[in-house]
Design a protein around this motif. Sequence first.
Motif, mmCIF file in Angstrom:
data_model
loop_
_atom_site.group_PDB
_atom_site.id
_atom_site.type_symbol
_atom_site.label_atom_id
_atom_site.label_comp_id
_atom_site.label_asym_id
_atom_site.label_seq_id
_atom_site.Cartn_x
_atom_site.Cartn_y
_atom_site.Cartn_z
ATOM 1 N N UNK A 1 2.314 12.321 58.363
ATOM 2 C CA UNK A 1 2.019 11.097 57.608
ATOM 3 C C UNK A 1 0.728 11.264 56.800
ATOM 4 N N UNK A 2 -0.311 11.803 57.430
ATOM 5 C CA UNK A 2 -1.603 11.915 56.739
ATOM 6 C C UNK A 2 -1.541 12.899 55.576
ATOM 7 N N UNK A 3 -0.741 13.948 55.745
ATOM 8 C CA UNK A 3 -0.626 14.962 54.692
ATOM 9 C C UNK A 3 0.478 14.603 53.692
ATOM 10 N N UNK A 4 1.223 13.539 53.965
ATOM 11 C CA UNK A 4 2.287 13.119 53.063
ATOM 12 C C UNK A 4 3.475 14.073 53.070
ATOM 13 N N UNK A 5 3.810 14.603 54.249
ATOM 14 C CA UNK A 5 4.897 15.584 54.346
ATOM 15 C C UNK A 5 6.025 15.060 55.225
ATOM 16 N N UNK A 6 7.257 15.447 54.892
ATOM 17 C CA UNK A 6 8.394 15.114 55.761
ATOM 18 C C UNK A 6 9.381 16.274 55.773
ATOM 19 N N UNK A 7 10.299 16.217 56.712
ATOM 20 C CA UNK A 7 11.422 17.176 56.720
ATOM 21 C C UNK A 7 11.162 18.377 57.605
ATOM 22 N N UNK A 8 12.264 18.864 58.150
ATOM 23 C CA UNK A 8 12.193 20.029 59.026
ATOM 24 C C UNK A 8 11.817 21.261 58.206
ATOM 25 N N UNK A 9 10.821 22.027 58.651
ATOM 26 C CA UNK A 9 10.481 23.236 57.891
ATOM 27 C C UNK A 9 11.598 24.280 57.983
ATOM 28 N N UNK A 10 11.646 25.147 57.010
ATOM 29 C CA UNK A 10 12.698 26.171 56.969
ATOM 30 C C UNK A 10 12.429 27.268 57.990
ATOM 31 N N UNK A 11 13.514 27.825 58.487
ATOM 32 C CA UNK A 11 13.396 28.981 59.368
ATOM 33 C C UNK A 11 14.573 29.889 59.081
ATOM 34 N N UNK A 12 14.450 30.717 58.022
ATOM 35 C CA UNK A 12 15.605 31.504 57.586
ATOM 36 C C UNK A 12 16.162 32.422 58.669
ATOM 37 N N UNK A 13 15.287 32.987 59.534
ATOM 38 C CA UNK A 13 15.805 33.902 60.562
ATOM 39 C C UNK A 13 15.999 33.202 61.905
ATOM 40 N N UNK A 14 15.780 31.888 61.950
ATOM 41 C CA UNK A 14 15.951 31.158 63.204
ATOM 42 C C UNK A 14 14.844 31.429 64.202
ATOM 43 N N UNK A 15 13.844 32.189 63.816
ATOM 44 C CA UNK A 15 12.779 32.551 64.758
ATOM 45 C C UNK A 15 11.422 32.129 64.212
ATOM 46 N N UNK A 16 11.162 32.559 62.984
ATOM 47 C CA UNK A 16 9.883 32.214 62.378
ATOM 48 C C UNK A 16 10.026 30.952 61.537
ATOM 49 N N UNK A 17 8.965 30.155 61.547
ATOM 50 C CA UNK A 17 8.992 28.910 60.792
ATOM 51 C C UNK A 17 8.129 29.061 59.551
ATOM 52 N N UNK B 1 2.014 27.924 67.484
ATOM 53 C CA UNK B 1 0.963 28.862 67.099
ATOM 54 C C UNK B 1 1.530 30.209 66.699
ATOM 55 N N UNK B 2 2.467 30.700 67.512
ATOM 56 C CA UNK B 2 2.922 32.079 67.339
ATOM 57 C C UNK B 2 4.059 32.237 66.341
ATOM 58 N N UNK B 3 4.969 31.264 66.272
ATOM 59 C CA UNK B 3 6.184 31.466 65.488
ATOM 60 C C UNK B 3 6.077 30.962 64.056
ATOM 61 N N UNK B 4 4.971 30.289 63.745
ATOM 62 C CA UNK B 4 4.800 29.799 62.374
ATOM 63 C C UNK B 4 4.176 30.903 61.525
ATOM 64 N N UNK B 5 4.704 31.058 60.333
ATOM 65 C CA UNK B 5 4.151 32.059 59.400
ATOM 66 C C UNK B 5 2.877 31.474 58.794
ATOM 67 N N UNK B 6 1.801 31.605 59.520
ATOM 68 C CA UNK B 6 0.539 31.025 59.027
ATOM 69 C C UNK B 6 -0.034 31.833 57.867
ATOM 70 N N UNK B 7 0.330 33.119 57.823
ATOM 71 C CA UNK B 7 -0.300 33.993 56.823
ATOM 72 C C UNK B 7 -1.698 34.305 57.298
ATOM 73 N N UNK B 8 -2.405 35.208 56.633
ATOM 74 C CA UNK B 8 -3.778 35.434 57.077
ATOM 75 C C UNK B 8 -4.604 34.176 56.842
ATOM 76 N N UNK B 9 -5.361 33.788 57.853
ATOM 77 C CA UNK B 9 -6.180 32.579 57.742
ATOM 78 C C UNK B 9 -7.625 32.894 58.114
ATOM 79 N N UNK B 10 -8.544 32.273 57.383
ATOM 80 C CA UNK B 10 -9.936 32.299 57.838
ATOM 81 C C UNK B 10 -10.102 31.328 58.989
ATOM 82 N N UNK B 11 -9.348 30.237 58.916
ATOM 83 C CA UNK B 11 -9.579 29.191 59.891
ATOM 84 C C UNK B 11 -8.319 28.347 60.108
#
Length: 396
Positions: free
Chosen positions: A180-196, A234-244
């Motif tokens: 709600x705060x970020x203005x987002x809705x909907x299930x995120x995609x997971x093309x391989x059924x493992x990573x989000x 934490x583990x299955x989301x494709x966060x990409x490299x993050x500083x934080x």
Amino acid sequence: MARVTESEVMAALRALNDPGSGRDLVAAGLVQGLVVKDGNVQFVLEVDPAQGAKLEPLRQAAEQAVLALPGVTSATAILTAHRGAAPAARGAAPAHDHGHGHSHDHGHEHGKPAAAAQRPPLPGQPKAALPGIRSIIAVASGKGGVGKSTTATNLALALQAQGLKVGMLDADIYGPSQPRLMGLTGRPQSPDGKHIIPHKVAGVPVMSIGFLVAEDTAMIWRGPMVQSALMQMLRDVEWGPLDCLIVDLPPGTGDAQLTMAQQVPLTGAVIVSTPQDIALLDVKKSIAMFRKVDVPILGLVENMSVFVCPNCGHESHIFSHGGARAEAAKQDIAFLGEVPLDIKIRETSDAGKPIVLHYPDSPQAESYRRIARQVWAAAEAQLAGGTREGPKITMQ
Ligand code: ADP
């Protein structure tokens, strides 16, 4: 139309087989945390971690089977990979309704024998390595409604605007508010059924259980389920490299906070409080919890500090001003700054248009950016100290 009942849902799920055990989903103990509310059905399928990814078709089939029942308007099944799940589920551990309320001070009383293996390690034991994520900052509060999530959202976006690569994990399993705060809705995609593949706002990947579960329906989560859902996000989301990675914790000191504090290498915690709450026991308990599990407290943010009149700009100190700074000093934690009690912050936050992003030139956005600079400076100090290397002596 007649409303669907829990037993009708369970009967529909009995028609599906667990490929692992060959038994039906209910007999195999996979179905947990069933909530049926006004035709909206939600449940968790607790599966063996080794099977996790392969069971996405089963999850979808379970949703479809429930959706096909008369009186069902929506069906949501969530897979949580959970070692030892089946024995725990076979009648040993009753599901507790944690509801949507915000006091989850129930620790690990659900730790029945089979679930004991899921307990977080004691302080000092190794924590999950999260490659590619340089730092993790938890945003916490003693109780709900103090503006913790709003602060976390704007803090994440302010750090990103500072040039850092930032992610947002909404760890409030019971009452997720980041969608709600970020203005987002909907299930995120997971093309391989493992990573989000997470949704993004201004380049900030955002993950929340709220993308999988309707906001107005409280899920029932047992302690170990909270842990496995959080660790998977934490583990299955494709966060990409993050500083934080900013983690928006639920208020208080329950299962989710302990999981994050004990199983995840937190760089530090930011505690948000309103001036009238700062001296109260809730905040002290939160501080004590982080200290007990050796998570550095980066500092305190005072939210809703002064009231700035939208008409004349006059500042009213509704609650005694300066109290938070003094209380922080008393408790030996840094004061990271203050955010005014401001109608624009409330409006933008509730409309999913974070003020730092949508009104970057406003003084309110500047107050978040100021706090973000303080937070990052404190985090960098922890990162530098955290290497535990002695000073390097160079001979010239
Ligand atoms: P929490 O995460 O502590 O439960 P939220 O961030 O959801 O709190 O905020 C609770 C309510 O207070 C929301 O309606 C939000 O818009 C509002 N709010 C938060 N911070 C401020 C502020 N500084 N000024 C005005 N309203 C605020």
